[in-house]
Design an enzyme around this catalytic site. Structure first.
Site, PDB file in Angstrom:
ATOM      1  N   HIS A 176     -21.511 -21.855 -18.929  1.00  0.00           N
ATOM      2  CA  HIS A 176     -20.019 -21.756 -19.350  1.00  0.00           C
ATOM      3  C   HIS A 176     -19.729 -22.693 -20.414  1.00  0.00           C
ATOM      4  O   HIS A 176     -19.134 -22.266 -21.478  1.00  0.00           O
ATOM      5  CB  HIS A 176     -19.181 -21.947 -18.181  1.00  0.00           C
ATOM      6  CG  HIS A 176     -19.219 -20.665 -17.121  1.00  0.00           C
ATOM      7  ND1 HIS A 176     -20.306 -20.315 -16.377  1.00  0.00           N
ATOM      8  CD2 HIS A 176     -18.158 -19.966 -16.900  1.00  0.00           C
ATOM      9  CE1 HIS A 176     -19.880 -19.243 -15.780  1.00  0.00           C
ATOM     10  NE2 HIS A 176     -18.718 -18.930 -15.955  1.00  0.00           N
ATOM     11  N   HIS A 217     -20.624 -26.128 -10.576  1.00  0.00           N
ATOM     12  CA  HIS A 217     -21.792 -27.248 -11.117  1.00  0.00           C
ATOM     13  C   HIS A 217     -21.596 -28.592 -10.680  1.00  0.00           C
ATOM     14  O   HIS A 217     -20.514 -28.995 -10.501  1.00  0.00           O
ATOM     15  CB  HIS A 217     -21.954 -27.065 -12.705  1.00  0.00           C
ATOM     16  CG  HIS A 217     -22.502 -25.908 -13.378  1.00  0.00           C
ATOM     17  ND1 HIS A 217     -24.115 -25.941 -13.564  1.00  0.00           N
ATOM     18  CD2 HIS A 217     -21.961 -24.751 -13.718  1.00  0.00           C
ATOM     19  CE1 HIS A 217     -24.263 -24.557 -14.135  1.00  0.00           C
ATOM     20  NE2 HIS A 217     -23.080 -23.947 -14.196  1.00  0.00           N
ATOM     21  N   ASP A 221     -24.352 -31.467 -15.048  1.00  0.00           N
ATOM     22  CA  ASP A 221     -24.416 -30.278 -15.579  1.00  0.00           C
ATOM     23  C   ASP A 221     -23.402 -30.167 -16.880  1.00  0.00           C
ATOM     24  O   ASP A 221     -23.672 -29.585 -17.897  1.00  0.00           O
ATOM     25  CB  ASP A 221     -24.447 -29.018 -14.888  1.00  0.00           C
ATOM     26  CG  ASP A 221     -25.421 -29.075 -13.439  1.00  0.00           C
ATOM     27  OD1 ASP A 221     -26.272 -29.958 -13.751  1.00  0.00           O
ATOM     28  OD2 ASP A 221     -25.063 -28.609 -12.554  1.00  0.00           O
TER      29      ASP A 221
END
Length: 307
Positions: A176, A217, A221
């Site tokens: 994302h 996450h 991350d």
């Protein structure tokens, strides 16, 4: 009625220009789109290797309360809004007269950034599989482990979009954030509204916090994505040819070819050296060595006096 005709004419003209570019660049664009599928296939594959376990200690989890299953949609909703907004913006030259870039060339650049970042992401999440922190990846969830595939088609279909939303194991680093940062950096360079640039970076920060709060996450991350994507874009952007800026109105309809650029360079060099590009210009010029130039013939001052 007049405005509608002008808009249609603008759309038609821009479409014809972009189609010419698409016929030239379609292979690179297609390769970038195919890699999006390969990236999804890799994420699907690592889910088969995922083994649920205790959630790792995380600073972001300590600071940000978990949104939970009921409010986890907030992060996805913001991401979808940003994604669609950027896509629509890249096609604005078809509608608005203030053209700053060619859509085909812009997407060629964006896909190059995405592919390079996603290649690094695939290497990292296959190197080490971390236990997923999201609710559907924890011990006891039916989605935490995938049963062995019954056929190769089950793997190739990647169960889109369900398999993407409920994937596990593809953690370091956040996909994302790759999209959000690539889109934000691209608009920062080629966008025209300073206020939107500012809000784009603010929303990117908010999206980072929402990803951690929704437990999609770990914080690492998101942090790794921030500096990795920026570095990838920085180095690849230096290697790619710069896109022509169309806002001044002086750029050609299509980017110049190498032959055209060479011809234009020679013309500019003639002008800089004091020579006229027009062959009909036969005005005498005084040279540095004291000789006159008249057309293509050079005569010394003494010869002229003798005549």
């Amino acid at each position: 009625m007049w405005r509608a005709k002008q808009l249609w004419k603008r759309v038609f003209t821009e479409t014809s220009v972009e189609l010419k570019l698409l016929r030239e660049k379609w292979k690179l664009l297609l390769a970038g789109l195919i890699f999006q599928y390969i990236h999804g296939l890799a994420a699907r594959g690592v889910h088969y290797l995922h083994r649920p376990g205790p959630t790792l200690q995380d600073l972001g989890f300590m600071i940000l309360p978990e949104l939970g299953r009921e409010r986890g949609y907030i992060s996805e909703t913001l991401f979808t809004f940003l994604f669609l907004s950027f896509v629509l913006w890249t096609f604005h030259p078809f509608v608005y007269s203030s053209k700053r870039f060619y859509t085909v060339l812009l997407w060629r650049r964006v896909l190059a950034f995405l592919v390079a970042s996603q290649m690094l992401r695939i290497v990292t999440f296959y190197s080490t599989q971390l236990p997923g922190p999201n609710y559907h990846c924890r011990e006891g969830s039916k989605l935490a482990r995938l049963p062995p595939p019954e056929s190769v088609y089950e793997v190739l279909l990647i169960n889109f979009p369900h398999g993407v939303v409920y994937g596990c194991g593809d953690l370091i680093f956040s996909s994302h954030m790759i999209f959000i940062l690539v889109f934000t950096i691209t608009y920062h360079k080629y966008g025209s509204k300073s206020l939107i640039k500012f809000f784009a970076w603010v929303i990117a920060i908010i999206q980072s916090l929402l990803i951690v709060a929704s437990r999609k996450h770990y914080t690492v991350d998101v942090v790794v994505a921030w500096y990795t994507v920026n570095l990838v874009v920085f180095f690849i952007d230096k290697k790619l040819p710069e896109m022509p800026d169309r806002s001044g109105g002086s750029q050609p309809l299509l980017p110049l070819s190498a032959k055209e650029k060479d011809g234009k360079f020679r013309e500019d060099s003639k002008l800089l050296n004091g020579n006229s590009v027009d062959a009909a210009d036969w005005r005498p010029r005084m040279q540095a060595n004291g000789k006159h130039e008249d057309g293509k013939h050079m005569h010394s001052e003494s010869a002229l006096n003798g005549a």
